[in-house]
Design an enzyme around this catalytic site. Structure first.
Site, PDB file in Angstrom:
ATOM      1  N   THR A   1       0.828  -1.212   0.000  1.00 11.82           N
ATOM      2  CA  THR A   1       0.000   0.000   0.000  1.00 11.82           C
ATOM      3  C   THR A   1       0.858   1.257   0.000  1.00 11.82           C
ATOM      4  O   THR A   1       0.467   2.288  -0.540  1.00 11.82           O
ATOM      5  CB  THR A   1      -0.941  -0.021   1.225  1.00 11.82           C
ATOM      6  OG1 THR A   1      -1.858  -1.085   1.048  1.00 11.82           O
ATOM      7  CG2 THR A   1      -1.715   1.274   1.379  1.00 11.82           C
TER       8      THR A   1
ATOM      9  N   SER B   1       1.274  -7.556  -0.950  1.00  9.60           N
ATOM     10  CA  SER B   1       1.962  -8.576  -0.139  1.00  9.60           C
ATOM     11  C   SER B   1       1.081  -9.765   0.232  1.00  9.60           C
ATOM     12  O   SER B   1       1.582 -10.771   0.730  1.00  9.60           O
ATOM     13  CB  SER B   1       2.597  -7.963   1.108  1.00  9.60           C
ATOM     14  OG  SER B   1       1.668  -7.823   2.152  1.00  9.60           O
TER      15      SER B   1
ATOM     16  N   THR C   1       1.565  -4.334   4.257  1.00  7.14           N
ATOM     17  CA  THR C   1       1.369  -4.659   5.674  1.00  7.14           C
ATOM     18  C   THR C   1       0.857  -6.089   5.891  1.00  7.14           C
ATOM     19  O   THR C   1       1.046  -6.658   6.964  1.00  7.14           O
ATOM     20  CB  THR C   1       0.354  -3.693   6.331  1.00  7.14           C
ATOM     21  OG1 THR C   1      -0.896  -3.803   5.646  1.00  7.14           O
ATOM     22  CG2 THR C   1       0.841  -2.264   6.305  1.00  7.14           C
ATOM     23  N   ASP C   2       0.185  -6.647   4.871  1.00  9.68           N
ATOM     24  CA  ASP C   2      -0.573  -7.882   5.110  1.00  9.68           C
ATOM     25  C   ASP C   2       0.282  -9.087   5.508  1.00  9.68           C
ATOM     26  O   ASP C   2      -0.140  -9.898   6.330  1.00  9.68           O
ATOM     27  CB  ASP C   2      -1.448  -8.213   3.888  1.00  9.68           C
ATOM     28  CG  ASP C   2      -2.676  -7.305   3.832  1.00  9.68           C
ATOM     29  OD1 ASP C   2      -3.008  -6.687   4.858  1.00  9.68           O
ATOM     30  OD2 ASP C   2      -3.293  -7.213   2.757  1.00  9.68           O
TER      31      ASP C   2
HETATM   32  C1  SIN Z   1      -0.258  -5.256   0.967  1.00  7.67           C
HETATM   33  O1  SIN Z   1      -0.068  -5.910   1.985  1.00  7.67           O
HETATM   34  O2  SIN Z   1       0.524  -5.263   0.009  1.00  7.67           O
HETATM   35  C2  SIN Z   1      -1.511  -4.456   0.810  1.00  7.67           C
HETATM   36  C3  SIN Z   1      -2.014  -3.952   2.101  1.00  7.67           C
HETATM   37  C4  SIN Z   1      -1.097  -2.986   2.795  1.00  7.67           C
HETATM   38  O3  SIN Z   1       0.066  -2.768   2.458  1.00  7.67           O
HETATM   39  O4  SIN Z   1      -1.599  -2.374   3.773  1.00  7.67           O
END
Ligand code: SIN
Length: 320
Positions: free
Chosen positions: A16, A66, A99-100
């Site tokens: 993100t 991710s 973050t995922d």
């Molecule tokens: C991801 O994990 O690539 C998408 C979600 C995020 O980064 O918050």
């Protein structure tokens, strides 16, 4: 103290933090992994200052959401980190990541890299680059401040002003900006106006196993297959039996409470263990860890969450 000519390498992987939305201010209807790492650096004013004079070198290792993280990207990322960390001119590595699955990548790198004297700092964002108030640029500045802090070491996550270690960190919220927690351990510290204030020591040095992991990772063609199953009300052993027939090599069971498993699922896991599948118990509880008892038929994950226990088991299988 800044040693002249030192540099920080910034490895981009997507997420993100690199996401864009057609509608400025849309915080959920965006596409992750659209902006290159060079552009992310350019969009963070004051980065050179935050890096305390270290030179910045950007490299795009991947460009993915991710949720789609896989062993091929982990392999490439670990090898690029190892390559840069062994360069005396490199003070540390910063990784931009979604973050995922960030906690999984952090644990994988913790298990794979020698970070006893240099930090690998992952950072991320919960709002895309096109948000009205994107959190990525500040997180990047804070990650840079940590990467250039004298004595910093280990695999770390810096987000929402907090510093966390790879072992405890977990994403605990799908939307809010401070989405990560180290649970009962608490954060290692905070970044305040470009300065890291530690409440705990930097993460401890690794054991000999971790130091040999990178060699196995460099040569691997086919990764050991390790799956996660969950014990829940009404669980059966059908999934485990099917996975064993399909050639699974390791199973992590996300157990209830203190490592307990529905009796039907447990019977299937014991059958799997009997035919040579490695089985590890981790707890579904977000805090605490399984307390082992003498005579436990299935080993426990020694405090690792199910997703992190899967990584450790995979690396263990890789080396044996
Ligand atoms: C991801 O994990 O690539 C998408 C979600 C995020 O980064 O918050």
């Amino acid at each position: 103290m800044q040693v002249s000519g030192q540099k920080i390498v910034v490895l981009g992987t997507g997420g993100t933090i690199a996401g864009t939305s057609a509608l400025a201010g849309d915080n959920i209807g965006y596409t992750a992994a659209q902006v290159g790492v060079e552009q992310l650096l350019a969009a963070a004013p004051g980065l050179a200052l935050a890096a305390s004079g270290a030179l910045l070198q950007a490299e795009q290792v991947a460009q993915i959401d991710s949720k789609d993280m896989d062993t091929a990207v982990w392999q490439a990322l670990a090898l690029r980190c190892a390559h840069h960390l062994q360069n005396p001119a490199v003070q540390g590595v910063v990784i931009t990541h979604g973050t995922d699955t960030l906690e999984e990548t952090a644990w994988f790198l913790h298990e794979a890299l020698d970070t006893r004297s240099k930090p690998v700092v992952l950072t991320c964002a919960m709002r895309p680059a096109t948000a009205l108030t994107p959190d990525g640029p500040q997180n990047l500045l804070d990650a840079m401040a940590v990467a250039t802090t004298p004595g910093a070491r280990g695999v770390l996550l810096v987000a929402a002003g907090e510093i966390h270690g790879a072992r405890q960190i977990q994403k605990v919220h799908p939307y809010r900006v401070n989405a990560f927690s180290s649970g009962e351990a608490g954060p290692l510290g905070w970044v305040e106006e470009g300065t890291a204030r530690l409440a705990q020591n930097w993460p401890l040095a690794l054991d000999a196993k971790a130091l040999s992991a990178i060699k196995s990772i460099a040569n691997i063609q086919i990764w050991p297959r390790v799956e996660i199953v969950v014990s829940h009300a009404g669980a059966t052993g059908a999934l485990v039996d099917a996975l064993v027939r399909d050639g699974v090599q390791g199973l992590v069971v996300a157990c209830t409470g203190n490592g307990t498993i529905h009796h039907a699922l447990e019977a299937a896991l014991l059958r799997a263990q009997d035919v040579g599948v490695r089985v590890v118990r981790a707890t579904r509880c977000p805090e605490g860890q399984v307390l082992p008892k003498p005579g436990d038929a299935l080993p426990d994950s020694r405090g690792l969450s199910p997703v992190k226990a899967r990584i450790s088991l995979m690396l263990d299988l890789l080396q044996h």
